[in-house]
Structures are given as C-alpha cells and as structure tokens.
Design a protein around this motif. Structure first.
Motif, PDB file in Angstrom:
ATOM      1  N   SER A 308       0.812  -1.205   0.000  1.00 54.30           N
ATOM      2  CA  SER A 308       0.000   0.000   0.000  1.00 54.30           C
ATOM      3  C   SER A 308       0.852   1.265   0.000  1.00 54.30           C
ATOM      4  N   ARG A 309       2.110   1.123   0.330  1.00 45.34           N
ATOM      5  CA  ARG A 309       2.913   2.327   0.451  1.00 45.34           C
ATOM      6  C   ARG A 309       4.389   1.949   0.459  1.00 45.34           C
ATOM      7  N   LEU A 310       5.184   2.799  -0.176  1.00 46.25           N
ATOM      8  CA  LEU A 310       6.615   2.561  -0.205  1.00 46.25           C
ATOM      9  C   LEU A 310       7.277   3.872   0.151  1.00 46.25           C
ATOM     10  N   GLU A 311       8.076   3.877   1.208  1.00 49.18           N
ATOM     11  CA  GLU A 311       8.725   5.146   1.549  1.00 49.18           C
ATOM     12  C   GLU A 311      10.206   4.944   1.840  1.00 49.18           C
ATOM     13  N   ILE A 312      10.939   6.047   1.674  1.00 50.85           N
ATOM     14  CA  ILE A 312      12.379   6.016   1.900  1.00 50.85           C
ATOM     15  C   ILE A 312      12.671   6.729   3.207  1.00 50.85           C
TER      16      ILE A 312
END
Lengths: 454, 299
Positions: A308-312
């Motif tokens: 649902s979400r990909l963050e750095i």
C-alpha cells in the motif's frame, strides 16, 4: 510547408474497429438459435470492419458542434491516431516511442502506405523505404540468391540495383558459401543475417524502421545499430520506432512520445525517454517527497495481499527526501494482508532506464507476512548507485513458490550526485551505474619483489 | 484539421517528368497520403515502376510450386492428363456424351487445357490475398500484383500442358485449322477472365473468408457449366448467344475449333464472352482498387 521538410503530417487520424465480442450461450437452444441467426450477424460485423458511417459526424476525434452527435458512441471503435501533426526535416533522425497501443506502429504503417488514414494527410518528399520487418517475402524453398532478389524488389529496389550490389550484400551477410542453398536449410541466424543485409543496402531518402532490432542475438543487434548509425550519418531521414531506449538514445537526437494516439511530447530524446519511463511508474500522488508509492484502498475481493505504500527513510527511520550516492537508507514497505503467510517474502527490484534489473533485494523467509496492515524495512547501507533516475519494483511472494502481489514499475527513484570518489565530479548513471567502493594505491615494495622473484 | 478532401491517394503532385526522370538525376518522388474516396482504376505508372517486383513474384510462384517434388513440371501435364482419362472413360465411354465426332480424349483434352489453367489460376488468385497477408501488411507495393501473380505464373503450366496436346494431336493425326492463328486472342480472353474474377474474389475473400471455402465447389459448378465434357452443340440455338456471356464457353469452343478444326470458329460466343470478360475485368479492378485501402486493416 517548407522546402526542407521530408515528411509533413497534418491532422492524421486513424480509426480501427475491433471485432465485436463473441457471444456466449448458456443453453443449447440459445446456441442453436444464434447459430441460425449468426450468418446475418457475422455479415454485419465483417462489413462494419471497413465502414465507419456511424462515426462520420466526428472529425479527427473532435465532434463538430453544429451536427448532432451519435446518441451512443460506438464502443468497438478505437482511435489509433488522433489528429497527429508534425514535420520531419531532411536528414533528421527521429525516434518514436510510446507504450504498446500508443499508435507508433499505426503511424509508421500509414507513412509506409500499408494502411490508409481515416482523415488528415501526409506529404512525403523523397523515396521511401520501409523496414517493418526483416526478410519480408522470404520463401523457405528458394535459395539465398533468389530470396535476395525477391526481398530486394519487395523492399522497393530495382533488379539493376540488386545486380550491382549483389556481391556487397552477400559479403555483408557473411554467408557466401550457402548463397545457392535453399533458405530453409539455413539456421535462423543465417536467415536473419541475409535478410538484414538486403535491408541494409536499401538506399531510400526516407527510411522507416520498426522494431527490426528486436530479433536476433546481441551481436546481430549491435551490427544493426551500427548500420543504422551509418545510415543516419549519411544524412538520410530516419524514423525509428523502438522499445529499446538505449538504441533510441544512441541514434536519435530528438524523439516523439506518443500516448493514446496523440503526441505527448516532442523534444530531446533523453527527456522523451524519461517521460516515457516515468509514465510507466505510478507516482501520481501528492504525498510527502519520501513516499514513492501510495495506494491505500482496501484489498480487492480476489487479492490476498498488496503493497500500500513505499517510503524512503534514513537509518534512524526519519523520512529521507533526498537520496545521494552512498547514502544509508531504509525502504519501508507498508502492506495489507487477509491471511498469514509463514513463508512469505518481500522483494524490491531496482531497474535502470533500459528496464534492466540491477539489483534484487529479497527477504527470503526471514519475515512472515501477517494478517492486517503492517510494514517491513529493507535496510540498504551505502547505496552503490551513481546519480540518475532509477525505477523500483516490489512484490510479495510465498518464498520460491508463487507471487502474491507484484508490480514491476512501481515508482521512480532519484539518486542525486555526490562526489564519493573525490574526482571533482560525482559518478553519474550516463557513465556508470554502480559506484562501487574501492581504493587505489601503489603496491608495497615487498610484495612486488616477491611477485617478480617467485 | 483540414476538411474532407475530395482526393485520390498518392496524387503525383508534379506529374510525369519527376517520376520518370533519367538515371543521372534521380527523380524526387513526392506524394501525398490521405484517405481516398470513390473509385479509381489501375495506376499504370506505378505498375511500370514496380515491374521488377512483379517479375520476381511470378518467378517465385513458378519455381516454388514444384520444389521438392519428384515429378516437377510433369505435374503440369499430369493434372489435365488424368482428368482427360477419367472424363474419357466416364463421359466418353460410359455415359456416351456426344463429342461432335471428335475422338473423346482429344475432345476433352483440348477443353481441359484452358480449363485447368482457368480453374487453377482462379482458385489460387482467390486465396492469394489471404496467403499474402504476411507480405502486404509489412511493405507497400501495388496490391493488384497479388491476385495477378497466379494468373501469370499458371501460364507456365499452361504452356507445358500444351506440349502434351501437340503430342496427342500427332497421335490422333489431327491437323489444326487455319483458325489456330486466333489462339492468342483466346488465351488473352482466358487470362482476362481469370484476372477479373481473381480480383473480385480475392478482394472479397480477405474480408469474407466464406469465399475461400466456397471457391472449390464454385469451380466445380463452373466446370460443368462450361463445355468441357460436352459440346456446345447441345445448347438450344435460341439460348446460344446468352450462353456466350460465360467467357469460358467461347474460349473452350474456340480452342476446339482452332486445334481440331471440326467446327467453325464460334465468333458469336467469343464476342459475347469478350463483352462480359471486359465487364468482369473492369469491375474487378475497380472493386479491388476501392477495397485495397482496407486490406491491411481487415486481414
């Protein structure tokens, strides 16, 4: 229309009618009735393939105001090209890129006079050679020699021209020994070499090339590209369609990006390629700069899991908005799951602009997938990528068994430059992809002595 | 967006001189591609420009046909020859079909010679577009070549089978009449009929594949409708002229008259046949040219 234009395209549109969907019947009676009725229906469907009276009110994709529009626009009609206009100058080498179905091939087919436009017009100045395929018309029972003449004349050469260049063609193909053997005894590689060799000796002023380079091995592709480059440098006008971004970047200074039958962008090829690749990744969100991907909706009925979400983040788990070469970072994957997978695994792929996979980060079976909404972190110390644009894919799987969810083009990922090697310029992806840690030194004296004496 | 252009495709903007330039100064072809409306007949200039291709396509058709066969070009003789034997036994001996007093084998072979050409070139011409899809969706050349290639290449078979006829004429001691000089006219009529029908049927078949399935029995019917196994003298006199509208009637009777010389040259049949063949050829070319723009889209 200026004198230097080789191709002038004005308001070009092309309609296609995709066949109506086949009807399915639940009962024998239903099937029988339709069997009896079908000839009339089939005839109508087939006839409609070539008639567009029901869209006559539309003009180049735009409805004219004063006429009543058709009550329901026919659903089985596709605008393969919609009001496309552009001009190609003499000697220009132009790339045409776009996703499948963007209209590239249709445009090329119209220019090559294989199919007619529905409206609009093209003016061509110069002899046109089209290379939509290598070896068109090759007959397996004919010898290499016979096929050279046949294929050559099909591509628009005169017999006299082929006579004159025959030895050259055969020499380029490198199969002199088998020139009088039927082509069906050739290996597929030999056949392609001979076919390309004929095509390479075509001397049109305007050359249209479509995905020809998609066939053959890497060696052959290099040869083709070399020849294309040569043609381009001779001042011919070339229109080149390809999915091979590297080839586009190498051969064509400028490119058109087509999308949905319309021109989306025209300009320097690297810009066009970037736009094209970015269009692939689904980054259409207005979230924080460190969030590369976000799709928060609930799971679909047939979905067991999804990302649902990909963050750095940085290594202290703070949002990281700018990533530079050799930075430590964390890719945090948020996911939703309807059930537990004890042997679940998480996978992150890194691609370059040629869509080549550079790195796979695979969690193996270390971390299970849990029901509900959770997240996992992939820690990457000292990211070894040169500055440039990369593409991220990600997926969830049952380790070594099946994909649960997968998206190869999830997000773009920018790496900013940093002069990690202290060379005065940061490593950039145009020159290299990997910025591997290393050091330089002169060997110590003792070692050299040992090496030379022992 | 320019308004609807009442136009023909590929209007040569600067006529004549540019296209037919000399070798020293290569001509700069300049043409316009746009949607075509209406009817258009053959573009002869283009045919001349692509004549080498026509030659190689016909050559390909001829060389490929009997590749990897043991008997090779003997098949061109064997096909009508075996038909002749069957017809001679079934119709000549058993059914006792009259043959105007000519020995039945040579009576039927003289008819089978043009008929075999006609039926084979028609069948192959009808299927030509469907089989040529791989070529014409990849490169441009005058599409009219595609149905015309079998019509030309089958002439080679025709010539070979003709040798057999000469042998039979010697065997039966048949001396051709002076009408033999009209043979080229008959051959032209036969080729024109096959071309016209080939254009019609190939253009129809690419959109409606039914034609491909129907062609084999249509050819059968056409054969029994033609005076192949029976003489035209069986047709009642008041219908004879109407019957002549079937061009192959005049062709076949003409062949018999020219080669066997028993009957006078049937100029009435040939005249009527020429009229209808001309109509078939003209309408065929028009229909083909009108539909060729959609070939690549429906193929």
């Amino acid at each position: 229309m200026s004198n230097s234009a080789a191709i002038t395209v004005e308001g070009l549109s092309k309609l296609y009618r995709i066949g109506a969907a086949e009807q399915r019947h639940e009962t024998l009676v239903g099937a029988l009735t339709s069997f009896l009725k079908s000839p009339l229906q089939n005839y109508r469907n087939l006839r409609k393939l070539s008639q567009f009276d029901d869209v006559a009110q539309e003009d180049g994709g735009r409805k004219t105001e004063d006429r009543p529009s058709p009550e329901t626009p026919p659903s089985d009609i596709i605008w393969a090209l919609k009001d496309v206009s552009f001009e190609v100058k003499h000697g220009e080498v132009l790339g045409l890129i776009g996703r499948n179905g963007a209209g590239k091939s249709t445009l090329l087919k119209i220019l090559a006079r294989i199919t007619e436009p529905s409206s609009g017009q093209v003016v061509m100045h110069g002899r046109v050679g089209s290379l939509l395929e290598v070896g068109t018309g090759f007959h397996p029972d004919l010898t290499g020699r016979e096929n050279v003449y046949l294929n050559g004349t099909i591509l628009g050469m005169k017999k006299r021209e082929i006579d004159r260049r025959f030895d050259e063609i055969v020499a380029f193909s490198g199969i002199e020994k088998f020139i009088d053997t039927p082509v069906k005894r050739y290996s597929s590689g030999m056949r392609v070499r001979l076919a390309f060799s004929v095509a390479a000796h075509l001397e049109p002023e305007i050359l249209l090339v479509d995905e020809v380079l998609a066939v053959g091995d890497a060696d052959f592709q290099r040869k083709c590209l070399g020849k294309m480059d040569e043609v381009a440098k001779q001042g011919r006008t070339v229109l080149f369609v390809s999915h091979n971004m590297e080839a586009i970047l190498n051969l064509c200074p400028t490119s058109y990006l087509l999308s949905g039958g319309e021109i989306e962008y025209h300009g320097p090829s690297d810009q066009a390629v970037n736009l094209y690749l970015r269009a692939f990744s689904r980054t259409e969100h207005a979230g924080a700069a460190n969030v590369l991907y976000e799709a928060d909706g609930p799971l679909a009925a047939d979905q067991l899991t999804k990302i649902s979400r990909l963050e750095i983040l940085d290594h202290d788990c703070r949002p990281k908005e700018i990533t530079r070469t050799w930075d430590d970072l964390v890719v945090r994957i948020h996911y939703a799951a309807k059930q537990d997978f004890e042997h679940g695994s998480f996978i992150v792929d890194l691609f370059d602009y040629k869509q080549e996979r550079l790195v796979v980060f695979d969690s193996g079976t270390r971390i299970p997938i849990r029901t509900g909404r959770h997240c996992v972190d992939c820690r990457i110390p000292r990211l070894p990528l040169a500055a440039g644009e990369y593409f991220l894919g990600a997926g969830l799987a049952v380790s070594n068994a099946q994909w649960l969810w997968r998206e190869a083009n999830l997000a773009t990922f920018q790496v900013q430059g940093k002069d990690v090697f202290a060379l005065g310029r940061p490593p950039e992806s145009r020159r290299m992809i990997f910025a591997a840690e290393h050091s330089w030194q002169e060997p110590c004296l003792g070692n050299t002595k040992n090496d030379t004496s022992g | 967006m320019p308004p609807q252009i009442p136009a023909s495709e590929l209007t040569s903007q600067s006529p004549g001189a540019e296209r037919t330039g000399t070798e020293t100064s290569p001509p700069v072809p300049h043409f316009v591609i746009r949607a075509r409306k209406g009817w258009q007949i053959v573009d002869w200039q283009e045919v001349v420009e692509y004549r080498d291709l026509l030659y190689f396509l016909v050559l390909r058709d001829v060389t490929v046909l009997y590749k990897q066969t043991v008997l090779g070009f003997a098949w061109a003789i064997l096909t009508p020859f075996f038909s002749m034997i069957v017809f001679s036994v079934v119709f000549g001996r058993l059914a006792k079909v009259p043959s105007d007093g000519i020995p039945y084998p040579i009576f039927s072979y003289a008819a089978l010679l043009p008929w075999t050409y006609f039926s084979q070139s028609l069948t192959r011409s009808t299927e030509s577009l469907i089989q040529g899809t791989a070529i014409f969706t990849k490169v441009y050349f005058p599409r009219l070549f595609i149905p015309m290639v079998p019509v030309f290449s089958k002439l080679v078979d025709f010539a070979i089978a003709f040798l057999m006829l000469i042998a039979m004429m010697i065997y039966y001691r048949v001396v051709p009449s002076a009408n033999v000089i009209f043979l080229p006219v008959l051959i032209l009529l036969m080729v024109a009929t096959a071309s016209g029908l080939g254009m019609w049927l190939s253009a129809l078949a690419i959109q409606y594949r039914d034609v491909k399935h129907a062609i084999s029995f249509v050819v059968q019917i056409l054969m029994y409708a033609a005076p192949v196994v029976w003489p035209v003298s069986l047709i009642p006199a008041q219908y004879r002229l109407w019957y002549g509208l079937y061009p192959m009637a005049g062709v076949i009777e003409g062949f018999r008259s020219a080669l066997i010389g028993k009957n006078p040259m049937p100029w009435d049949l040939i005249g009527m046949g020429t009229i209808s063949a001309a109509i078939i050829l003209l309408t065929g070319a028009l229909y083909f040219r009108r539909t060729e723009r959609i070939f690549a889209d429906v193929a």
